[in-house]
Design a protein around this motif. Structure first.
Motif, short mmCIF file in Angstrom:
data_model
loop_
_atom_site.label_atom_id
_atom_site.label_comp_id
_atom_site.label_asym_id
_atom_site.label_seq_id
_atom_site.Cartn_x
_atom_site.Cartn_y
_atom_site.Cartn_z
N SER A 191 108.93 -54.59 17.11
CA SER A 191 109.91 -53.37 16.95
C SER A 191 109.74 -52.36 17.99
O SER A 191 110.57 -51.62 18.38
CB SER A 191 109.67 -52.86 15.52
N GLY A 192 108.29 -51.94 18.06
CA GLY A 192 108.13 -51.03 19.11
C GLY A 192 108.69 -51.10 20.53
O GLY A 192 108.95 -50.17 21.11
N ASN A 193 108.43 -52.29 21.05
CA ASN A 193 108.72 -52.78 22.10
C ASN A 193 110.40 -52.38 22.33
O ASN A 193 110.89 -52.00 23.49
CB ASN A 193 108.63 -54.12 22.48
N ILE A 194 111.02 -52.93 21.43
CA ILE A 194 112.63 -52.88 21.46
C ILE A 194 112.83 -51.07 21.31
O ILE A 194 113.82 -50.65 22.28
CB ILE A 194 113.33 -53.51 20.20
N ALA A 195 112.11 -50.28 20.48
CA ALA A 195 112.50 -49.03 20.61
C ALA A 195 112.18 -48.32 21.79
O ALA A 195 112.87 -47.16 22.27
CB ALA A 195 111.55 -48.35 19.30
N ILE A 196 111.05 -48.55 22.31
CA ILE A 196 110.79 -47.93 23.87
C ILE A 196 111.69 -48.21 24.94
O ILE A 196 111.99 -47.52 25.66
CB ILE A 196 109.22 -48.27 24.01
N GLY A 197 112.22 -49.32 25.06
CA GLY A 197 112.95 -50.10 25.92
C GLY A 197 112.29 -50.02 27.58
O GLY A 197 111.22 -50.28 27.79
#
Length: 760
Positions: A191-197
């Motif tokens: 989820s963190g990787n998606i949020a950072i983009g």
């Protein structure tokens, strides 16, 4: 201190302050200190005005929030003095609410403490690049607060949280671990990787509450293996710019879809050829699942490989159990679960060909008898008592489980061979072996043992069965109450107490029965006798001995022996007290009984003292004697009593007698008890004409004197205790009726005083 970096003019909600804090605020001009404090760092991006509105979560006026502002070039190492501060107390200042902050209308730069001020100070004019620290302090009360920025200045922008509005951050997994509890492991970093983009220099961290995410407290330590505690569960994500320190918050949801199966039963097979390898049919595992056609089941060495095992699978190492994995994939849900199971190689039991030899209980044996086949179990199973045994006439019956024989088996040939099936009850694995039955043809013999009744005429006696002589030549011998128990080796005798009966002896050599014999037991009665003493032994009468008498029917059939004298007659005469024992022995059986008697001696009493208490209202006599006897006492030929004490004794001469109740003698003693009259009447009528002490012993009181006085102490008369007494005159003149006083001086030194009345 750890300051919250505020970026992008973002407001804060439900910020928590707690603890006394470290006193880091220097040069306070508002008269306060840190109590429950929170530090906020603001870096200006564009020029303008900087203000804020602080709203306590608890609106009670007792809840008092203060604040201090440092800048514009403040650092943690060099704060300087506060340029704004507010420590006004809402209750003391009489304000209508407990909100506080900086706005454009207030003229003052600081306020407080207590009643000074109105909760607000003037906001700041700020320039690009300046840094300010705002310390929020809860001086009193409880609860969190919210902070809303006002003014025209802007802050550095926080990171952008991608996917938070579309739900792309949410994670849904199957509950595919062994416990069906709605909980499983999540990798929060996806989820963190998606949020950072595609943003650079952004760090993601994860928290259980929004407040902890805001103040960067208690970050989840292992986000790649996080296990949810509720289903669904909200996780708060904090994206922070590693260069500016600006951060932003968002949240996403973890949810668990149930997809679980019960633990699998292991597969067990018997290693029938005992080579350590067994072919297992893994398709039996599929029968443990439901018949959902969407479940696809395959078998693997581990829980993450893709190599399918064949349904007929042989273990890879001899005698070594293996853990395999069943992979269940649901083609509709897209969930996968791995369930372990063990393939278990069970060895077949040890099976040892054995033989047993039984006895034929007959004087002329024919070789046919009854066997207890279980007696061979230890040999057949190589000593493993956990194995079960079954007996058959042949191998075909054993393999087909038919015509099983009773363990109490009557042989039809000598010798005879049976097939034995040995089974492990834990897994059902079995082996076959043989049991050879042999019959010993030794004839039965009979031996008789005799013993005496054990002191009670109940027909029970103690026997040493070994006296029969069968325990020889290394034989193992056991004893039984009947022939069946002896043949079956069950219920062996464990006592040595028997009545007149037959006992059956089983004689074995090397676990082979070599004979069953009979012991005839005979119980002889012991003599029935009693002992008594005829007469009392008086030590003061040496010429009067006592006879000890043994009473028994037909005394000519018995021998007698007395201890300690050593005499051998039925009766003996003794002159000494003590313990005596006679042993009475039956001359025909040698059975005997022993009788004991204790002979007590007595003697006449010896007078030691006579204690008289007289010249009092209630006179008494106590007698003290010595001697070894049962002594009773009598006064003036009255009834005898055990007590040596007599009270309420009248004045005068008395006779005391002391008697030994065993008849060894009696003694007598004369006793004088003194008494003084309370009055006398000297009128010549022959009654009470003289006043005199009564109960005198002339021999012991001949020199005693009596002095008589009137009430004025005048001596009227001196008389002797042995005379007739005072006649109530003084110098021939009659004295008037009145009280008079006396003083008596006895020979033994006693002096008694008192008074009496003269009546006319």
């Amino acid at each position: 201190m750890n300051a919250i970096v505020s970026c992008g003019n973002t407001s804060f909600n439900n910020l928590s302050v707690q603890g006394p804090g470290i006193q880091e605020i220097p040069n306070l001009s508002c008269g306060s200190q840190e109590n429950n404090s929170l530090w906020i760092k603001v870096t200006i991006k564009t020029d303008g005005t900087l203000g804020f509105l602080l709203t306590p979560q608890n609106s009670a006026l007792i809840v008092d929030f203060d604040f201090f502002v440092f800048g514009p070039d403040a650092t943690c190492q060099s704060l300087g003095s506060p340029i704004r501060c507010s420590t006004t107390n809402p209750i003391a200042a009489g304000t209508s609410d407990n909100l506080t902050g900086m706005n454009e209308t207030e003229p003052d730069w600081n306020e407080g403490p207590a009643e000074l001020g109105n909760n607000y100070v003037q906001w700041l004019d700020v320039l690009e690049g300046e840094t300010y620290y705002i310390v929020v302090d809860r001086a009193a009360g409880n609860g969190d607060f919210s902070l809303e920025w006002t003014g025209t200045a802007t802050f550095s922008e926080p990171p952008i949280v991608n996917g938070s509005t579309s739900g792309a951050l949410n994670i849904a997994l199957c509950d595919s671990d062994p416990i069906d509890d709605g909980s499983t492991e999540f990798d929060l970093t996806q989820s963190g990787n998606i949020a950072i983009g595609i943003q650079n220099n952004i760090i993601a961290s994860y928290y259980l509450t929004e407040n902890e995410a805001t103040i960067d407290l208690n970050a989840i330590p292992n986000p790649t293996t996080f296990r949810n505690t509720v289903n669904p569960q909200t996780i708060f994500i904090r994206l922070e710019n590693a260069l500016s320190g600006c951060f932003t918050l968002s949240s996403f949801t973890l949810s668990v879809t149930p997809f679980n199966f019960p633990d699998l039963a292991d597969l067990e097979e018997c290693d029938t050829d005992n080579d350590g390898f067994v072919a297992f049919n893994l398709s039996e595992i599929r029968n443990q699942f439901n018949t959902d056609p969407n479940n696809i089941i395959s078998f693997h060495h581990t829980n993450n490989d893709n190599i399918n095992l064949p349904d007929i699978y042989t273990n890879q190492t001899a005698f070594v159990n293996e853990v395999l994995w069943a992979k269940i994939y649901n083609s509709v849900e897209g969930c996968t679960v791995y369930k372990p199971f063990t393939i278990i190689i069970n060895r077949i039991p040890d099976a040892v060909p054995s033989q047993i030899t039984q006895c034929d209980f007959e004087i002329f044996p024919d070789g046919m008898t009854t066997f207890n086949l279980t007696q061979a179990n230890s040999d057949l199973t190589n000593g493993d008592s956990s194995m079960t045994t079954q007996f058959y006439l042949n191998t075909t019956d054993a393999l087909n489980n038919q015509n099983e024989q009773n363990t109490l088996f009557n042989n039809t040939a000598n010798p005879q061979i049976l097939t034995v099936k040995i089974t492990n009850p834990l897994n059902g694995c079995f082996s076959l072996t043989t049991l050879t039955l042999n019959v010993s043809l030794n004839p039965t013999t009979t031996v008789t043992l005799q013993s005496c009744d054990d002191n009670v005429e109940d027909g029970i006696a103690t026997f040493n069965l070994a006296d029969a002589g069968f325990e020889t030549n290394g034989n193992a011998v056991s004893y039984y109450y009947n022939t069946n128990d002896a043949l079956m080796e069950q219920n062996p005798i464990t006592t040595n107490q028997f009545s007149g009966q037959n006992i059956y002896v089983r004689v074995e050599n090397g676990n082979d029965c070599v004979g069953i014999h009979i012991i005839q037991l005979e119980v002889s009665a012991i003599p029935q006798a009693t002992i008594d003493a005829q007469g009392i032994l008086c030590t003061n009468l040496p010429n009067h001995p006592v006879t000890l008498h043994t009473a028994v029917n037909n005394p000519g059939n018995y021998n007698f022996y007395w201890a300690p004298n050593g005499e051998t007659s039925q009766n003996i005469t003794v002159t000494q007290a003590g313990d005596y024992t006679v042993t009475v022995t039956d001359t025909s059986t040698s059975c005997f009984t022993t009788l004991d008697i204790h002979l007590d001696a007595s003697e006449a009493p010896v007078l030691e003292a006579v204690e008289v208490i007289d010249l009092v209202q209630i006179n008494s006599i106590s007698i003290v004697v010595s001697g070894n006897g049962d002594y009773w006492y009598s006064l003036d030929n009255g009834n005898y009593q055990q007590s040596n004490f007599f009270d309420a004794v009248l004045p005068g001469q008395h006779i005391v007698s002391i008697k030994d109740m065993n008849g060894c003698g009696i003694i007598y003693q004369t006793v004088f008890v003194l008494g003084i009259p309370n009055y006398f009447t000297p009128n010549g009528d022959g009654y009470h004409d003289y006043w005199q002490v009564r109960g005198l012993d002339i021999n012991t009181n001949s020199r005693s004197k009596i002095y008589i006085f009137n009430r004025f102490g005048k001596l009227l008369k001196q008389i002797s205790l042995v005379g007739e007494g005072w006649d109530g005159t003084y110098n021939g003149r009659q004295m008037p009726a009145d009280d008079y006083w006396y003083s008596i001086q006895f020979d033994d030194g006693r002096n008694v005083k008192g008074h009496f009345a003269l009546k006319r």
